[in-house]
Write a protein that holds these residues in place. Sequence first.
Motif, PDB file in Angstrom:
ATOM      1  N   ARG A   1      -8.410   5.645  -1.929  1.00 17.53           N
ATOM      2  CA  ARG A   1      -7.557   6.493  -1.088  1.00 17.53           C
ATOM      3  C   ARG A   1      -6.738   5.651  -0.123  1.00 17.53           C
ATOM      4  O   ARG A   1      -5.520   5.837   0.014  1.00 17.53           O
ATOM      5  CB  ARG A   1      -8.433   7.490  -0.329  1.00 17.53           C
ATOM      6  N   ALA A   2      -7.398   4.704   0.538  1.00 14.76           N
ATOM      7  CA  ALA A   2      -6.702   3.849   1.501  1.00 14.76           C
ATOM      8  C   ALA A   2      -5.662   2.982   0.803  1.00 14.76           C
ATOM      9  O   ALA A   2      -4.507   2.879   1.259  1.00 14.76           O
ATOM     10  CB  ALA A   2      -7.707   2.987   2.259  1.00 14.76           C
ATOM     11  N   ALA A   3      -6.038   2.364  -0.310  1.00 15.62           N
ATOM     12  CA  ALA A   3      -5.107   1.492  -1.025  1.00 15.62           C
ATOM     13  C   ALA A   3      -3.905   2.285  -1.536  1.00 15.62           C
ATOM     14  O   ALA A   3      -2.750   1.833  -1.439  1.00 15.62           O
ATOM     15  CB  ALA A   3      -5.826   0.802  -2.188  1.00 15.62           C
ATOM     16  N   TYR A   4      -4.150   3.458  -2.082  1.00 17.05           N
ATOM     17  CA  TYR A   4      -3.078   4.311  -2.616  1.00 17.05           C
ATOM     18  C   TYR A   4      -2.099   4.708  -1.502  1.00 17.05           C
ATOM     19  O   TYR A   4      -0.879   4.622  -1.674  1.00 17.05           O
ATOM     20  CB  TYR A   4      -3.692   5.550  -3.253  1.00 17.05           C
ATOM     21  N   LEU A   5      -2.633   5.118  -0.363  1.00 15.70           N
ATOM     22  CA  LEU A   5      -1.775   5.543   0.741  1.00 15.70           C
ATOM     23  C   LEU A   5      -0.950   4.383   1.295  1.00 15.70           C
ATOM     24  O   LEU A   5       0.254   4.519   1.533  1.00 15.70           O
ATOM     25  CB  LEU A   5      -2.616   6.178   1.842  1.00 15.70           C
ATOM     26  N   LEU A   6      -1.602   3.250   1.515  1.00 15.76           N
ATOM     27  CA  LEU A   6      -0.889   2.104   2.070  1.00 15.76           C
ATOM     28  C   LEU A   6       0.219   1.641   1.142  1.00 15.76           C
ATOM     29  O   LEU A   6       1.329   1.320   1.581  1.00 15.76           O
ATOM     30  CB  LEU A   6      -1.859   0.958   2.340  1.00 15.76           C
ATOM     31  N   ARG A   7      -0.062   1.626  -0.161  1.00 16.82           N
ATOM     32  CA  ARG A   7       0.916   1.125  -1.126  1.00 16.82           C
ATOM     33  C   ARG A   7       1.973   2.165  -1.482  1.00 16.82           C
ATOM     34  O   ARG A   7       3.186   1.895  -1.422  1.00 16.82           O
ATOM     35  CB  ARG A   7       0.184   0.672  -2.400  1.00 16.82           C
ATOM     36  N   GLU A   8       1.546   3.370  -1.847  1.00 17.95           N
ATOM     37  CA  GLU A   8       2.460   4.361  -2.403  1.00 17.95           C
ATOM     38  C   GLU A   8       3.151   5.223  -1.348  1.00 17.95           C
ATOM     39  O   GLU A   8       4.264   5.691  -1.569  1.00 17.95           O
ATOM     40  CB  GLU A   8       1.706   5.261  -3.391  1.00 17.95           C
TER      41      GLU A   8
ATOM     42  N   ALA B   1       0.250  -7.593  -1.286  1.00  9.13           N
ATOM     43  CA  ALA B   1      -0.343  -8.660  -0.487  1.00  9.13           C
ATOM     44  C   ALA B   1      -0.746  -8.141   0.891  1.00  9.13           C
ATOM     45  O   ALA B   1      -1.825  -8.469   1.410  1.00  9.13           O
ATOM     46  CB  ALA B   1       0.648  -9.816  -0.361  1.00  9.13           C
ATOM     47  N   ALA B   2       0.113  -7.302   1.490  1.00  8.11           N
ATOM     48  CA  ALA B   2      -0.190  -6.754   2.809  1.00  8.11           C
ATOM     49  C   ALA B   2      -1.365  -5.778   2.751  1.00  8.11           C
ATOM     50  O   ALA B   2      -2.208  -5.747   3.655  1.00  8.11           O
ATOM     51  CB  ALA B   2       1.042  -6.055   3.374  1.00  8.11           C
ATOM     52  N   VAL B   3      -1.430  -4.984   1.681  1.00  9.15           N
ATOM     53  CA  VAL B   3      -2.554  -4.056   1.515  1.00  9.15           C
ATOM     54  C   VAL B   3      -3.850  -4.841   1.356  1.00  9.15           C
ATOM     55  O   VAL B   3      -4.889  -4.499   1.931  1.00  9.15           O
ATOM     56  CB  VAL B   3      -2.333  -3.126   0.308  1.00  9.15           C
ATOM     57  N   ALA B   4      -3.803  -5.907   0.567  1.00  7.69           N
ATOM     58  CA  ALA B   4      -4.985  -6.734   0.352  1.00  7.69           C
ATOM     59  C   ALA B   4      -5.474  -7.328   1.661  1.00  7.69           C
ATOM     60  O   ALA B   4      -6.685  -7.344   1.948  1.00  7.69           O
ATOM     61  CB  ALA B   4      -4.668  -7.845  -0.651  1.00  7.69           C
TER      62      ALA B   4
ATOM     63  N   GLU C   1      -8.996  -6.503   3.443  1.00  7.59           N
ATOM     64  CA  GLU C   1      -9.854  -7.672   3.262  1.00  7.59           C
ATOM     65  C   GLU C   1     -10.340  -7.781   1.815  1.00  7.59           C
ATOM     66  O   GLU C   1     -11.516  -7.981   1.534  1.00  7.59           O
ATOM     67  CB  GLU C   1     -11.043  -7.639   4.232  1.00  7.59           C
ATOM     68  N   LEU C   2      -9.386  -7.620   0.902  1.00  5.27           N
ATOM     69  CA  LEU C   2      -9.665  -7.721  -0.524  1.00  5.27           C
ATOM     70  C   LEU C   2      -8.661  -8.675  -1.158  1.00  5.27           C
ATOM     71  O   LEU C   2      -7.623  -8.997  -0.559  1.00  5.27           O
ATOM     72  CB  LEU C   2      -9.540  -6.346  -1.202  1.00  5.27           C
ATOM     73  N   ARG C   3      -8.955  -9.112  -2.369  1.00  6.26           N
ATOM     74  CA  ARG C   3      -7.982  -9.898  -3.106  1.00  6.26           C
ATOM     75  C   ARG C   3      -6.942  -8.973  -3.728  1.00  6.26           C
ATOM     76  O   ARG C   3      -7.232  -7.823  -4.038  1.00  6.26           O
ATOM     77  CB  ARG C   3      -8.680 -10.730  -4.185  1.00  6.26           C
ATOM     78  N   GLU C   4      -5.743  -9.520  -3.920  1.00  7.36           N
ATOM     79  CA  GLU C   4      -4.646  -8.696  -4.436  1.00  7.36           C
ATOM     80  C   GLU C   4      -4.955  -8.065  -5.785  1.00  7.36           C
ATOM     81  O   GLU C   4      -4.647  -6.882  -5.995  1.00  7.36           O
ATOM     82  CB  GLU C   4      -3.365  -9.525  -4.500  1.00  7.36           C
ATOM     83  N   PRO C   5      -5.572  -8.771  -6.754  1.00  7.78           N
ATOM     84  CA  PRO C   5      -5.895  -8.117  -8.029  1.00  7.78           C
ATOM     85  C   PRO C   5      -6.819  -6.918  -7.853  1.00  7.78           C
ATOM     86  O   PRO C   5      -6.688  -5.918  -8.574  1.00  7.78           O
ATOM     87  CB  PRO C   5      -6.580  -9.236  -8.830  1.00  7.78           C
ATOM     88  N   ALA C   6      -7.743  -6.996  -6.887  1.00  8.56           N
ATOM     89  CA  ALA C   6      -8.654  -5.868  -6.642  1.00  8.56           C
ATOM     90  C   ALA C   6      -7.884  -4.668  -6.105  1.00  8.56           C
ATOM     91  O   ALA C   6      -8.163  -3.515  -6.480  1.00  8.56           O
ATOM     92  CB  ALA C   6      -9.744  -6.281  -5.658  1.00  8.56           C
ATOM     93  N   VAL C   7      -6.906  -4.927  -5.251  1.00  9.93           N
ATOM     94  CA  VAL C   7      -6.089  -3.845  -4.699  1.00  9.93           C
ATOM     95  C   VAL C   7      -5.259  -3.197  -5.804  1.00  9.93           C
ATOM     96  O   VAL C   7      -5.129  -1.970  -5.870  1.00  9.93           O
ATOM     97  CB  VAL C   7      -5.172  -4.365  -3.570  1.00  9.93           C
ATOM     98  N   ARG C   8      -4.712  -4.016  -6.671  1.00 12.93           N
ATOM     99  CA  ARG C   8      -3.916  -3.469  -7.788  1.00 12.93           C
ATOM    100  C   ARG C   8      -4.775  -2.557  -8.660  1.00 12.93           C
ATOM    101  O   ARG C   8      -4.316  -1.511  -9.127  1.00 12.93           O
ATOM    102  CB  ARG C   8      -3.306  -4.604  -8.611  1.00 12.93           C
ATOM    103  N   LYS C   9      -6.021  -2.944  -8.881  1.00 10.37           N
ATOM    104  CA  LYS C   9      -6.923  -2.108  -9.665  1.00 10.37           C
ATOM    105  C   LYS C   9      -7.223  -0.799  -8.943  1.00 10.37           C
ATOM    106  O   LYS C   9      -7.276   0.266  -9.562  1.00 10.37           O
ATOM    107  CB  LYS C   9      -8.218  -2.862  -9.958  1.00 10.37           C
ATOM    108  N   LEU C  10      -7.426  -0.868  -7.629  1.00 11.70           N
ATOM    109  CA  LEU C  10      -7.689   0.345  -6.855  1.00 11.70           C
ATOM    110  C   LEU C  10      -6.518   1.316  -6.940  1.00 11.70           C
ATOM    111  O   LEU C  10      -6.705   2.518  -7.156  1.00 11.70           O
ATOM    112  CB  LEU C  10      -7.962  -0.010  -5.386  1.00 11.70           C
ATOM    113  N   VAL C  11      -5.311   0.781  -6.766  1.00 13.58           N
ATOM    114  CA  VAL C  11      -4.118   1.640  -6.819  1.00 13.58           C
ATOM    115  C   VAL C  11      -3.930   2.211  -8.215  1.00 13.58           C
ATOM    116  O   VAL C  11      -3.594   3.396  -8.379  1.00 13.58           O
ATOM    117  CB  VAL C  11      -2.864   0.858  -6.366  1.00 13.58           C
ATOM    118  N   SER C  12      -4.165   1.396  -9.222  1.00 15.33           N
ATOM    119  CA  SER C  12      -4.032   1.870 -10.602  1.00 15.33           C
ATOM    120  C   SER C  12      -5.024   2.986 -10.899  1.00 15.33           C
ATOM    121  O   SER C  12      -4.660   4.008 -11.508  1.00 15.33           O
ATOM    122  CB  SER C  12      -4.250   0.704 -11.565  1.00 15.33           C
ATOM    123  N   ARG C  13      -6.276   2.810 -10.474  1.00 13.79           N
ATOM    124  CA  ARG C  13      -7.281   3.854 -10.690  1.00 13.79           C
ATOM    125  C   ARG C  13      -6.923   5.118  -9.919  1.00 13.79           C
ATOM    126  O   ARG C  13      -7.116   6.236 -10.410  1.00 13.79           O
ATOM    127  CB  ARG C  13      -8.666   3.354 -10.264  1.00 13.79           C
TER     128      ARG C  13
END
Length: 295
Positions: free
Chosen positions: A122-129, A136-139, A143-155
């Motif tokens: 929810r947090a990653a989706y809101l910050l990004r979308e 990079a800023a969302v990550a 406090e996560l790596r960028e690939p992990a954030v991309r996976k969160l947003v994708s899910r």
Amino acid sequence: MDAGEHGQVFEEERSRLVGLAYRILGSRADAEDAVQDTWLKWRLADTQAVDNPAAWLTATCTRRCIDMLRSAHRKRVDYIGAWLPEPIHTPVGHAAAESHEIAATLTTAFLLMLERLTPKERAAYLLREIFDMDYAAVAEAMELREPAVRKLVSRAKAAVGSDAVRHVAPLERQQELLAAFQAAVAEGATAGLTRLLAEDIRVTADGGGKATAAREPIEGREAVLDFLAGRLHEWWRSYRWVEAAINGQLGFILTDADAPVAAVTFGFDAEGRTSDVFIMRNPDKLAGLTALVRH
């Protein structure tokens, strides 16, 4: 940075932080608490070491909201009946393009859609979308790596599906619906409302175990019309109706002795038909609307 600048920087970001926290938590009261906690941490922070105050505040507020949302989800397991986000007063009709985009992310339908997501999704989706931060800023904020954030947003995108719930009907259609809805409930006259409703229209009510409300959603056009012109007509006949801008769209606050006893908001499909009626009856969640209905 002296004390005055310290406070000014925070105040310049407060509105944005409250908007972010409310969208994550679905509660204005909890959002205010999260922002207050962020302020307390900001007061104690070594601001000389902070290169980007806005990013620092966003990150701190986001992390606090994630912790609060995890706790809230545990509590909602025992919630009585349907859970709906706390209704808030929002302006409607100014700065058309910007207002429309903001309204679409504050509607009850959109906030309920976010309930499908885990706190981090929810947090990653809101910050990004919604807040348009790069990955990079969302990550960094989470406090996560960028690939992990991309996976969160994708899910999150996969769970959310289409943008169907982000439809905000034109103001004229909203006003038409309000007039027809009030006629159906106050007078039992459903002819004008029928053509505005989707076939799979659904009524969801939140009483929180503290006020009378349907425990299960009422679905289907005929069942909904019977409910509005029947039981709701009987229950609400003595209440005063106040039109108000709630969660980015027009809705109603019903009052008894100048105290809110119900709030009604709506969801729309892509064709502008009413797909949802959301009724808030929980007095704890109506408290923030009191100022709007006091003479």
